[in-house]
Motif scaffolding. Sequence first.
Motif: not given
Length: 320
Positions: A152-173
């Motif tokens: 399993s490869i998890v792809v992430v935008d290097a600049k945005r990363g995991f955002g604020n680290g919260a799960v949606m709708p509080a964050g992008p995860l």
Amino acid sequence: MAAPRFWYQPKGLFSTVLAPLGWLYAMGTARRLRGASYRASVPVICIGNINVGGTGKTPTTIALAQKLISMGIEPHVVSRGYGGRLQGPVRVVERSHTAHDVGDEPLLIAAFTPTWIAKDRAAGVKAAEAAGAEIILLDDGFQNPAVHKDISIVVVDAKRGFGNGAVMPAGPLREPVDKGLKRADFVLTIGDQNAFDRALPVPRLRGSLKPLMTGMQWQGMRVLAFAGIGDPSKFFATLRSLGAEVIRGEALEDHQPLTEALMTRLELEGKTRIAQLVTTEKDAVRLPDSFRPKVLTLPVRLELEDWEPLLERLAPLLEK
């Protein structure tokens, strides 16, 4: 809908207020992961993410497919076919299917390697096996337990990363990072590598999206650019880096339909401002037929700094 700005800012009022909903969403994801998995007779590599929206999964899938083909291995891609009407399993045929049938990403990927869409991913994998796949690339599906993943490869935008680290709708995860990475074998960061400074419990792959040089002279060209991808601003920046004069960039929603009305408006603006319409490969497959000759496409390809860690992990699976 476009990602809320606060998703990629330090946690504040909105993310705090929405945190309980995020916990519920994370619980739902964890519950789905308890399902039984179908184990294929060939290796399965999942290209997924923890963030919602686009992070570069499609370019990653294409790059990996091309790498495997160069090694004499026949990969088949299995996708849910987001945005398509067909349930599948069905093999994508470029000349007869449309993005409305199978989704834009599978239609693009099918130009490179056999591609299947199936709402039931296990059924899609079985169809690919029966058709002679030597390895299966599972496009998305990291949070779907229907198929056992060998890698399993998890792809992430290097600049945005995991955002604020919260799960949606509080964050992008889609799920908490620590829980997701426990199931990952690699994290692939795409873009400005210096912008990503998070410590990871799994090996990190580094990649960048490079424009495919097709002989098109972008230097000095006045363009009206539009894109419905995860981060349209990256596409506009790429055009500028090639010397194009981007008089305006229209940021569309990811997978947004390119209706006749929308395209007519953009065409009129382009003519008024003496600018050429330009879009991405993924958006181009959704263009109405009448507009295909009027819009230029800028293709990009993913380049990995080092394939070896992934190929070393894959080698024992191919020997079975």
